[in-house]
Scaffold this motif. Sequence first.
Motif, PDB file in Angstrom:
ATOM      1  N   THR A 274      -7.352   4.487  -6.026  1.00  0.00           N
ATOM      2  CA  THR A 274      -7.402   3.218  -5.285  1.00  0.00           C
ATOM      3  C   THR A 274      -6.220   2.324  -5.600  1.00  0.00           C
ATOM      4  OG1 THR A 274      -9.813   3.252  -5.104  1.00  0.00           O
ATOM      5  CG2 THR A 274      -8.735   1.096  -4.969  1.00  0.00           C
ATOM      6  N   ARG A 281      -6.949   3.229  -1.497  1.00  0.00           N
ATOM      7  CA  ARG A 281      -7.132   1.799  -1.230  1.00  0.00           C
ATOM      8  C   ARG A 281      -7.944   1.574   0.043  1.00  0.00           C
ATOM      9  NH1 ARG A 281      -1.948  -0.549   0.986  1.00  0.00           N
ATOM     10  NH2 ARG A 281      -2.748   0.712   2.713  1.00  0.00           N
ATOM     11  N   ILE A 456      -4.662  -4.642  -2.684  1.00  0.00           N
ATOM     12  CA  ILE A 456      -6.023  -5.130  -2.451  1.00  0.00           C
ATOM     13  C   ILE A 456      -6.137  -6.561  -2.959  1.00  0.00           C
ATOM     14  CG2 ILE A 456      -8.462  -4.795  -2.978  1.00  0.00           C
ATOM     15  CD1 ILE A 456      -7.910  -1.850  -3.363  1.00  0.00           C
TER      16      ILE A 456
END
Length: 527
Positions: A274, A281, A456
């Motif tokens: 991620t 992600r 993010i």
Amino acid sequence: MLSDNSHEIRQQADQALAEFLQEIKNAPSVDYGRMAEILVQRARSLDEFTRLTSITWVNEFVKLGGDQLVPYYAEILGVVLPAISDKEEKIRVVARETNEELQLIKAEPSEGFDIGAVLVIARGELRNESEATRLEALRWISVLLERHRTEVLSFLDDIFPALLKALSDSSDEVALLVLEVQACIARDPQHFRHLMKFLVHRFNSEHSLLERRGTLALGRLCQLLGAERVYRELATILEGEADLEFATIMVQALNLILLTAPELAELRGLLKETLSAPGGRDLFVALYSSWCHSSMATVSLCLLAQAYQHASSVIQSLGETDISVNLLVQVDKLVRLLETPIFAYLRLQLLEPGRYPHLLKALYGLLMLLPQQSSAFKILRTRLKTVPSHSFMHAPHGTLMPSEFPGLSAIRRSASVGPYDKILSHIAPMPTTLSLHATEDGEKVADSASNGGAGINFAVQLKQFEHMQQQHRMHRVVDSNLKPPRRPPIVSNQNGQRAEDRPDSQFPRGFASEARVPPQSPRSPWS
């Protein structure tokens, strides 16, 4: 006459029929269709000998003139499928052979083949008491999908509810074949979304199905249709689910399958990236919104994604009314999952507490939520005691040093004694200088105040989680006002001893009332 009371009449009738059949085999031209109508009627006779003779004749007709029988396939199948599970073995053998012969004939609608009528027969036999008949009915639907996909999909509204109901079948083999048929239907994007919606609705209307078949069904669909595709679609559906209690149960189930199912190993691997890969992600963000229905599912997702700072933030955002018995059950499960091979990488990262300070903080946060008498508390405390303090001395420049985490030794000394407030007071806030160097543990970026690894925005994600949890709090308040309060059930053992009085009880005496558990708080079928 085959069922006549007189043995002599039965014998002569059988002999005459045998001669007729031989003549039919030798005849250059035969109207098989009209005779098939008679055989279909007699194949339902209560007399075993009559049924055997009729099925035997049908078998011979299919071999001799199968093409002529195409318009009668539905009627023939209507007696062959039940005969597959007949109590007489000879009838079962002939019926199976006939069924295989029928499936080998590739009939076309232009030849009078009524696909709709055959589907009606197959759908009806899904309710048959015999597993063998139900399996063959599903195989017929599968065969028709392969050969006449467009025509079969035009009857989708008629057969799909029956297929979903068949998921509750007592036979795992039947359930697996149902899933294969459903996956075949869902190859088209529009039908894929319908399948996911129907499946969620089915789980909502029958919670026991989620408990009994959730892992089997979702694991198999992930194999057949792609795990990422299935999870993304389910996350989209559950994000807007109006029934918040069901959404919580469903997310907890999906999270447990994600963390344990072998079929989802590739998906777990993608989530571990991620903070470093766009694919990870995007998947994390896609799942996050619906995972917010369950606080511990959200924490699990963050730990899997190695978003440890966000996991710690989520734990610290929990309010007093959030600490319920149900939440503690989920924490207990998460702690036990942390000891499985799936989270081996996380346990190895504890060897470098200076590099992964937020991982340590998140785990201590979980520890503080658990009652000290619970086995999960002891498991996690034992694990945290093994964190090597000396590794702080070898931490890279800019990472957390022992002096910046003065509560580590103190927590170890007081983990098993004293009130929570005393223990929590030892946790020093993370230094602000850390945010200048790292977004999540071990990931270096320039701006961590707003954006996390791989772009993010964890601050926005946290607000999204808090907003969802606030909706759940309001829902619990409304429900508690509508329903009269009730005392949680007390479970006793064989000696009549109450669970809360037993020394090995998971929760301390009176904990349920202190935790202010909503009277209607749903128990997850996975607990």
